[in-house]
Design an enzyme around this catalytic site. Structure first.
Site, PDB file in Angstrom:
ATOM      1  N   VAL A  17       0.839  -1.201   0.000  1.00  0.00           N
ATOM      2  CA  VAL A  17       0.000   0.000   0.000  1.00  0.00           C
ATOM      3  C   VAL A  17       0.877   1.256   0.000  1.00  0.00           C
ATOM      4  O   VAL A  17       0.639   2.192  -0.781  1.00  0.00           O
ATOM      5  CB  VAL A  17      -0.955   0.011   1.220  1.00  0.00           C
ATOM      6  CG1 VAL A  17      -1.897   1.214   1.140  1.00  0.00           C
ATOM      7  CG2 VAL A  17      -1.764  -1.284   1.299  1.00  0.00           C
ATOM      8  N   ALA A  46       9.616   6.151   5.737  1.00  0.00           N
ATOM      9  CA  ALA A  46      10.355   5.303   6.684  1.00  0.00           C
ATOM     10  C   ALA A  46      10.273   3.856   6.234  1.00  0.00           C
ATOM     11  O   ALA A  46       9.174   3.345   5.980  1.00  0.00           O
ATOM     12  CB  ALA A  46       9.778   5.456   8.085  1.00  0.00           C
ATOM     13  N   GLU A 130      -9.999   5.121   6.852  1.00  0.00           N
ATOM     14  CA  GLU A 130     -10.925   4.552   5.854  1.00  0.00           C
ATOM     15  C   GLU A 130     -10.427   3.229   5.286  1.00  0.00           C
ATOM     16  O   GLU A 130     -11.208   2.302   5.039  1.00  0.00           O
ATOM     17  CB  GLU A 130     -11.127   5.575   4.707  1.00  0.00           C
ATOM     18  CG  GLU A 130     -12.070   5.113   3.628  1.00  0.00           C
ATOM     19  CD  GLU A 130     -13.461   4.784   4.150  1.00  0.00           C
ATOM     20  OE1 GLU A 130     -13.742   3.578   4.269  1.00  0.00           O
ATOM     21  OE2 GLU A 130     -14.235   5.703   4.444  1.00  0.00           O
ATOM     22  N   VAL A 133     -11.007  -0.709   6.967  1.00  0.00           N
ATOM     23  CA  VAL A 133     -12.165  -1.602   6.785  1.00  0.00           C
ATOM     24  C   VAL A 133     -12.559  -1.596   5.320  1.00  0.00           C
ATOM     25  O   VAL A 133     -12.845  -0.540   4.740  1.00  0.00           O
ATOM     26  CB  VAL A 133     -13.367  -1.153   7.642  1.00  0.00           C
ATOM     27  CG1 VAL A 133     -14.560  -2.092   7.409  1.00  0.00           C
ATOM     28  CG2 VAL A 133     -12.997  -1.115   9.118  1.00  0.00           C
ATOM     29  N   GLY A 135     -10.919  -1.988   2.606  1.00  0.00           N
ATOM     30  CA  GLY A 135      -9.977  -1.378   1.659  1.00  0.00           C
ATOM     31  C   GLY A 135     -10.483  -0.130   0.968  1.00  0.00           C
ATOM     32  O   GLY A 135     -10.730   0.897   1.609  1.00  0.00           O
ATOM     33  N   GLY A 188      -2.015 -15.117  -3.412  1.00  0.00           N
ATOM     34  CA  GLY A 188      -1.529 -14.126  -2.444  1.00  0.00           C
ATOM     35  C   GLY A 188      -2.653 -13.399  -1.735  1.00  0.00           C
ATOM     36  O   GLY A 188      -2.471 -12.299  -1.223  1.00  0.00           O
ATOM     37  N   GLU A 191      -3.494 -13.427   4.428  1.00  0.00           N
ATOM     38  CA  GLU A 191      -2.504 -12.744   5.269  1.00  0.00           C
ATOM     39  C   GLU A 191      -1.304 -13.677   5.468  1.00  0.00           C
ATOM     40  O   GLU A 191      -1.423 -14.896   5.280  1.00  0.00           O
ATOM     41  CB  GLU A 191      -3.111 -12.441   6.640  1.00  0.00           C
ATOM     42  CG  GLU A 191      -4.335 -11.544   6.629  1.00  0.00           C
ATOM     43  CD  GLU A 191      -4.018 -10.059   6.642  1.00  0.00           C
ATOM     44  OE1 GLU A 191      -2.964  -9.674   7.169  1.00  0.00           O
ATOM     45  OE2 GLU A 191      -4.822  -9.284   6.104  1.00  0.00           O
ATOM     46  N   ASP A 202      -9.410 -11.324  11.314  1.00  0.00           N
ATOM     47  CA  ASP A 202      -9.368 -10.096  10.506  1.00  0.00           C
ATOM     48  C   ASP A 202     -10.775  -9.493  10.417  1.00  0.00           C
ATOM     49  O   ASP A 202     -10.958  -8.284  10.614  1.00  0.00           O
ATOM     50  CB  ASP A 202      -8.814 -10.454   9.117  1.00  0.00           C
ATOM     51  CG  ASP A 202      -8.865  -9.290   8.144  1.00  0.00           C
ATOM     52  OD1 ASP A 202      -7.980  -8.429   8.228  1.00  0.00           O
ATOM     53  OD2 ASP A 202      -9.792  -9.241   7.317  1.00  0.00           O
ATOM     54  N   LYS A 206     -12.459  -5.840  11.915  1.00  0.00           N
ATOM     55  CA  LYS A 206     -13.272  -4.900  11.130  1.00  0.00           C
ATOM     56  C   LYS A 206     -14.664  -4.743  11.751  1.00  0.00           C
ATOM     57  O   LYS A 206     -15.243  -3.656  11.743  1.00  0.00           O
ATOM     58  CB  LYS A 206     -13.329  -5.370   9.683  1.00  0.00           C
ATOM     59  CG  LYS A 206     -11.935  -5.284   9.016  1.00  0.00           C
ATOM     60  CD  LYS A 206     -11.823  -6.119   7.762  1.00  0.00           C
ATOM     61  CE  LYS A 206     -10.440  -5.996   7.126  1.00  0.00           C
ATOM     62  NZ  LYS A 206     -10.198  -6.989   6.072  1.00  0.00           N
TER      63      LYS A 206
END
Ligand code: NAD
Ligand code: HSE
Ligand code: NA
Length: 436
Positions: A17, A46, A130, A133, A135, A188, A191, A202, A206
């Site tokens: 992301v 970073a 945002e 939850v 995406g 893929g 997780e 997961d 959410k």
């Protein structure tokens, strides 16, 4: 340039992301500046390893391994590292310095959302998530802002793409659970620790976030009732199809009144039957959707990509633009809203209907015995079907649909069925959701 002032944006993490957020920020700089009224100046990114390969070519001079230094002096910090403790510390540091924070970190918000929201409110900063939850799908902002004047009664979400992909393959292509899981893994979708997806952790994170926002309260993640999809069998999928249903892993947040009259919230995750006519039944593959029921608005559905680097980056940039506009206009960020202070009700207080599959002895009087057990516990059968008589010799398979019943009564009924001499096995108990 163009007379715009600079807003200093610090990016923490440059994975799936983060790399897309950095790319879009750099590529769309002029347009974003025009939309915001200030230039979003990416001061640094970073990373753990300066030389790690990246999905995107980015100027090397942006990279730093000193996240703490980068956060100092930022106007907006975008956290896309994942993980809990380091992310929490960096975000608290950013908020305490008055910076706005944008994060996609569902695990962190589910665990420490109230603490972070308080820290933001103390200094009038904005905390936005945002992307945490579903995406790319706008759902946090619609719940917090667009529906702020309405009363939400229920939220039903398919908020985990990988489990939806697995269940969808089992339903549409007849895959076994193992085969569907293998394909999801190869693509893929899962997780790094697939348990987080498959066992519903997961989705529970959410559900916590959705329930807290929808009902203006704090729903701790530990209070979310959770079952994953590891127990879902091809036989259940087939029986569901036969009865006109599909099995989906749902995250449900609902306002409920308990048996003693207390109003509270139920937050739960489990594989459930929904009618093939329900809009959520049409959510295929790895897609997500959130179905919202509100008193005035009625039924609303939000649908789209729940994951993916660039898709999730869209939601992050939306939050970033919103935070940046606040800097331009001035004034505090929108605080979290937990004034309703509702209790979280246990699963036993939930009322829904159920489908129970049983293997029974194929003898006279068996149906009457089972009907008696249901009645004894206040559970009323809506339908009984003997689907196959080809199990062990002398046994039959019964599929019982119930009317709406309390979970506690249903659980007692299932215990009684298991103990009955005429029942050889209770092979499936599924809840039916999405009805009135
Ligand atoms: N990938 C998705 O589709 C998606 C969807 C919704 C939300 N999210 C969330 O977005 C966040 C990022 O996800 P991702 O898929 O990009 O993860 P990722 O693993 O691809 O990227 C995270 C990056 O952060 C780096 N990192 C970790 N700790 C660091 C530290 N202390 N200092 C500097 N860098 C550090 C890692 O090395 C890695 O490169 C997570 O919170 C995730 O839950 C991801
Ligand atoms: N593992 C998650 C990623 C998005 O949060 C999913 O399958 O939906
Ligand atoms: Na979203």
């Amino acid at each position: 340039m163009n007379g715009y002032r600079d807003l200093r944006v610090a990016l923490l993490g440059c994975g799936s992301v983060g790399a897309q957020v950095a790319r879009l920020l750099l590529e769309q700089g002029d347009e974003l500046a025009a939309r915001v009224g200030a230039r979003l100046h990416l001061t640094g990114i970073a990373v753990r390893d300066l030389d790690a390969p990246r999905d995107v070519d980015l100027p090397r001079e942006l990279f730093t391994t000193d996240a703490e230094q980068l956060v100092l002096g930022a106007d907006i910090v975008v956290e896309l590292m994942g993980g809990i403790e380091t992310a929490r510390e960096l975000i608290l540091r950013a908020l305490e310095s008055g910076a706005d924070v944008v994060t996609a970190n569902k695990a962190l918000i589910a665990e420490h959302g109230p603490e972070l929201a308080d820290a933001a409110e103390q200094v009038g900063a904005q905390l936005s998530y945002e992307a945490a939850v579903a995406g790319a799908i706008p759902i946090i902002r619609p719940l917090r802002e667009s529906l702020a004047g309405d009363h939400i009664t229920r939220v039903l979400g398919i908020v985990n793409g990988s489990t939806n992909y697995i269940l969808d393959r089992m339903d549409r292509f007849g895959d076994s659970a193992e085969d569907a899981m293998r394909v999801a893994s190869e693509l893929g979708y899962l997780e790094a620790d697939p348990t987080l997806d498959v066992e519903g952790y997961d989705a529970a994170q959410k559900a916590t976030i959705l329930a807290s926002i929808a009902f203006h309260t704090v729903v701790p993640v530990d209070a979310v009732y959770r079952e994953g999809i590891s127990g879902v069998t091809s036989a259940q999928i087939e029986a569901a199809r036969h009865a006109g249903y599909v099995i989906k892993l749902l995250a449900i947040a609902e306002r409920l009144t308990a048996a003693d009259g207390t109003t509270g919230v139920s937050a739960r995750v489990y594989p459930a039957l929904i009618s093939r006519d329900h809009p959520l039944a049409a959510v295929h593959g790895g897609k997500n959707a959130v179905f919202v029921e509100a008193e005035a608005a009625g039924e609303l559905m939000f649908y789209g990509a729940g994951a993916g680097g660039v898709e999730t980056a869209s939601a992050v940039l939306g939050d970033l633009v919103s935070a940046a506009r606040r800097h331009v206009i001035g004034g505090p960020g929108i605080p979290g809203s937990s004034h309703a202070d509702l209790c979280v009700l246990p699963i036993g207080e939930v009322s829904t209907s159920y489908q129970i599959m049983l293997e029974v002895r194929d003898l006279p009087g068996v149906l009457a015995e089972i009907a008696g057990l249901l009645a004894e516990h206040g559970v009323s059968a809506a339908s009984v079907e003997q689907t196959v008589a080809d199990g062990a010799e002398g046994t039959a398979t019964l599929v019982i649909g119930t009317h709406i019943s309390r979970e506690a009564d249903l659980a007692a009924t299932v215990d009684a069925l298991r103990g009955s001499a005429v029942v050889t096995a209770v092979t499936s108990v599924l809840r039916l959701e999405g009805g009135a």
